[in-house]
Structure formats: C-alpha cells, structure tokens
Enzyme design. Sequence first.
Site, short mmCIF file in Angstrom:
data_model
loop_
_atom_site.label_atom_id
_atom_site.label_comp_id
_atom_site.label_asym_id
_atom_site.label_seq_id
_atom_site.Cartn_x
_atom_site.Cartn_y
_atom_site.Cartn_z
N ASP A 44 0.83 -1.20 0.00
CA ASP A 44 0.00 0.00 0.00
C ASP A 44 0.87 1.26 0.00
OD1 ASP A 44 -2.60 1.47 0.49
OD2 ASP A 44 -1.54 1.98 2.33
N ASP A 113 -6.47 -6.20 -1.56
CA ASP A 113 -5.40 -6.46 -0.59
C ASP A 113 -4.33 -7.38 -1.19
OD1 ASP A 113 -6.67 -4.90 1.25
OD2 ASP A 113 -7.35 -6.55 2.54
N GLU A 116 -2.10 -5.43 -3.63
CA GLU A 116 -1.09 -4.64 -2.91
C GLU A 116 -0.02 -5.53 -2.29
OE1 GLU A 116 -3.25 -0.52 -1.58
OE2 GLU A 116 -3.62 -2.27 -0.31
#
Length: 221
Positions: A44, A113, A116
């Site tokens: 991220d 998720d 990332e």
Amino acid sequence: MIAPLSRLSASLGYSFRRPELLEEALTHRSASPRNNERLEFLGDALLDLIIAEHLYQRFPKASEGELSRLRASLVNGETLAALARGLKLGDWLRLGQGELKSGGFRRESILSDAMEAIFGAVYLDGGLDACRDLIVSVYRDCLAQPASADELKDPKTRLQEHLQSRQQALPVYNVLEIRGEPHAQNFTVECVAADARAIASGSSRRKAEQEAARQLLDLLG
C-alpha cells in the site's frame, strides 16, 4: 484447485527468486496465520509512492489537489480489485473454507489487498525498481487515460452539483435492505431527487449510495 504460480508470474511479467513471497501475498488470513496482511501494508505504501512519483513527473503543471485526486482515483480498492480481476487473481488466492464458500475470491477487499501484497512481495524480492516496473505495467491502461476533473468527482458530488445548478432540492438516500453476514453485508439503497428514483446495491452503504447516485445522474441526463 489453485492454478500454478508460474502462470501468475508470467502474467505479472516478473519471475520471483523467492516464490514463497508470492505464495504469502496470495494467502488470506482465513487460510493461515502466515498471510498477506504485512505484505499488503508494505505494498500500500509503495503503491502510493510510485503512483505519486509517476503523476508528479507526468503532470508538471497540476496542482497538489489535482495530483491528490488523481492518485486517489488510481489507488482505491475498486481500481485495485478491477486490476486483480484482469489478472484473474482469484484463481490463485488461498482462502479458508468459510471465505471460499462465501465467494471470497470475488470480494473487492480481498482482491485489492492481494494486489497490494504482490507489490510488497516484488519489492522484497527484487527491489524498488522491480516494484516500480510492475506497478507501471499493471496500471498501464489507467495511466494512459487518466480521469478528467469531472470524472474524479464521485457520483454523489456530481449529482449534488447537477441539482444545485438547477436550483433543485438535494437528493435523499434511504437504505431499503441489508443482507448477509456482518463480515459480508450487502446494502440496497434508493436515491430520490428531481421526481426521479434509482436503486442500487453494494458491499457498503457508501458504495450503494454512489452507484444509486450514478444511476440517477444517467436518468437525469
């Protein structure tokens, strides 16, 4: 059955020296204590940095606010999940039985998720340049045609401005239904304005409202 990781590496255009990092990036917390949460945290931060760097260099005349809105449109969960679907990432996810049964391999939050986490894994495996090359490659189409100033505004904002410009009352949003387990709820919302009505669903109230606003904008022309 999970597809061979070599196929995913080929799709990414990156060969892992430590394939266990890719395996970890694809492992949801429901499947193992050793999962992708830490890699997602790292990915991220790397994504924010690399996209910010790219936009800064490409748009030398853009203001800080314009750059921030552009970055936000590129690094949000919806965009990441769309990129993950393009790579068919769901075919490689390692999920616990509960998530498998509830269709977790299609869920936006799980896909974004994992995307990332892959960025984080590539950074640890090959360094910043390798991570930058991967992100720019995955985002190639998005970066080639960045959103316009109007497109960067969310549908609720655009609907409000549309109504205000015509001196009409602001829209009203009502939750019609909430379905599903607490960890996988689905909201159905209506948006009413200018004698028109639109109904939409989403995995959160905000997303359902945004989609209903978008539909109502289409109705109002």
